[in-house]
Write an enzyme that holds these catalytic residues in place. Sequence first.
Site, PDB file in Angstrom:
ATOM      1  N   GLU A 241       0.777  -1.164   0.114  1.00 52.09           N
ATOM      2  CA  GLU A 241      -0.142  -0.038   0.016  1.00 52.09           C
ATOM      3  C   GLU A 241       0.671   1.275   0.123  1.00 52.09           C
ATOM      4  O   GLU A 241       1.574   1.613   0.909  1.00 52.09           O
ATOM      5  CB  GLU A 241      -0.921   0.146   1.179  1.00 52.09           C
ATOM      6  CG  GLU A 241      -2.133   0.926   1.216  1.00 52.09           C
ATOM      7  CD  GLU A 241      -1.703   2.107   2.029  1.00 52.09           C
ATOM      8  OE1 GLU A 241      -1.301   3.274   1.398  1.00 52.09           O
ATOM      9  OE2 GLU A 241      -1.921   2.196   3.230  1.00 52.09           O
ATOM     10  N   CYS A 278      -2.476   8.425   4.514  1.00 51.87           N
ATOM     11  CA  CYS A 278      -2.325   7.811   3.235  1.00 51.87           C
ATOM     12  C   CYS A 278      -3.825   8.272   2.348  1.00 51.87           C
ATOM     13  O   CYS A 278      -3.586   8.297   1.071  1.00 51.87           O
ATOM     14  CB  CYS A 278      -2.177   6.646   3.069  1.00 51.87           C
ATOM     15  SG  CYS A 278      -3.382   5.430   3.904  1.00 51.87           S
TER      16      CYS A 278
END
Length: 523
Positions: A241, A278
């Site tokens: 990720e 994020c």
Amino acid sequence: MTAADTAVRNSAAGAATGPDQLNAAVEEAQDAFEQGRTADPATRAGWLEAIAAGLEQDTAALVEIAVRETHLGAPRLEGELKRTVFQLRLFAAEILQGEHFDATIDHADPSWGMGPRPDLRRYNVPLGVVGVFGASNFPFAFSVMGGDSASALAAGCAVVHKAHDGHRELAVRTAQTVPAARDAAGAPSGLFALVTGRQAAEALVDHPLVKAIGFTGSTAGGRALLNRAAARPEPIPFFGELGGINAVFVTRSAWAARREEILTGYAGSFTLGMGQFCTKPGLLFVPAGTPAGTSQGMAAAENAEVRSILAAALADFTPAQLLSDRLHQGYADAVRRLQDTTGVELLVEGDFAAAPAPTVLHTTADAVRRNPEILRQEMFGPASLVVEYGDESELAGLAALLEGQLTTTLQAEEDDDVAELAARLTEISGRVLWNGWPTGVTVSYAQHHGGPYPATTSATTSVGTAAIRRFLRPVAYQSFPAARLPEPLRDGNPWKVPQRVDGVWHRPSAARQQDAFNREGEL
């Protein structure tokens, strides 16, 4: 003393994990995997619950260390630890349901349409030892016992975790808490281990007993590890990720009806956690104040109004230090680089103090069409970019200039025609929001935290119960004797898991599942 215990002890003393220690920790993890791979769901759920309870009991010490190492406040860290404990318990409940096995039984059928069919039975088995790399920005939720570690353990794998240098003391303390809870629950020794240092990180990816990697971090770091995992003699899955820009698109009618509300929500979202999420919205596409179809930029009056609304929304913002000096320098460099790009201007001036004030930059649709790289510059910190468009017909094309995103958002009214844009957003992102903000990723059944590269390196999610399936693979058994079949594939279904038998799903009642679980002991 196990190799895992030795590695933790050495890490506590400030020493990096050496090659021999890394090898011993992985070999112990493999042994633990082999001992625990056939544990029934209730037993494995008990191991997860024990870890959750251990973290819960050590909350005060863990949070105190995390505050000191990360500059994040105690309320935020307490909430994050609570999320981590909840996640472990949710995964425990999920594996009790048994759906992750995907147990499928096709009985022998001599009259099967394409010819006689043998007895075939398939279910998912754990991959083996998983290497996990923790993130700096979520020292609990995406770190030592965060989503990757929890989902790998739930799947039946063993975990060797590479600690993040940004919170090394916290990683060590967590790694001391987890084995104690594991041992108390009777889980195999070596099921979880912690290693530190770059050399150990590289050796972890290379080790032949490691069968998958979970990673949360930068695009550059993730890509380097992805390439390394693919270059092995036996390439392995790399579940990375890597973040994203998380574009938000505002229609003209929504802008006219809710401009102040939208700008206020945007300001709160891109500064949440000092912009170190994020899912931070790094791009906000808004309509120009000039007539549709032109691209002259904001009219002076509208420009001033937007500045004023953003200034008011940020008035109560309290700056804090970023996670580390290295991240602070990277943030300052990224903002300066984008601000110096042709076509980009300053809308709200921030700074690069030890606790930086937010920065908002501005550009136009014409500028990004000339230079799409403007849309691909992540500023990991409290900064974002407003992009002004002339007509809504441009939006789908502008979205096509974006790289893969974790999230995209539509700020629109019910009667807006955004079908083409919404379809484009589903192509480039893993989660599409309607009139919301992307920061905040709940842990649940339908959650998807992923997206096309460079948001992630796979088509899977790193958050939610579906994350467990990353660390499983299917195996089919053909014409096996009944007594030699794994429990989920037996006709008697001793584990009481869902089974698809000859094309029809059979699901044990909740009462039967709970009864089976109660016989093993309550969580």
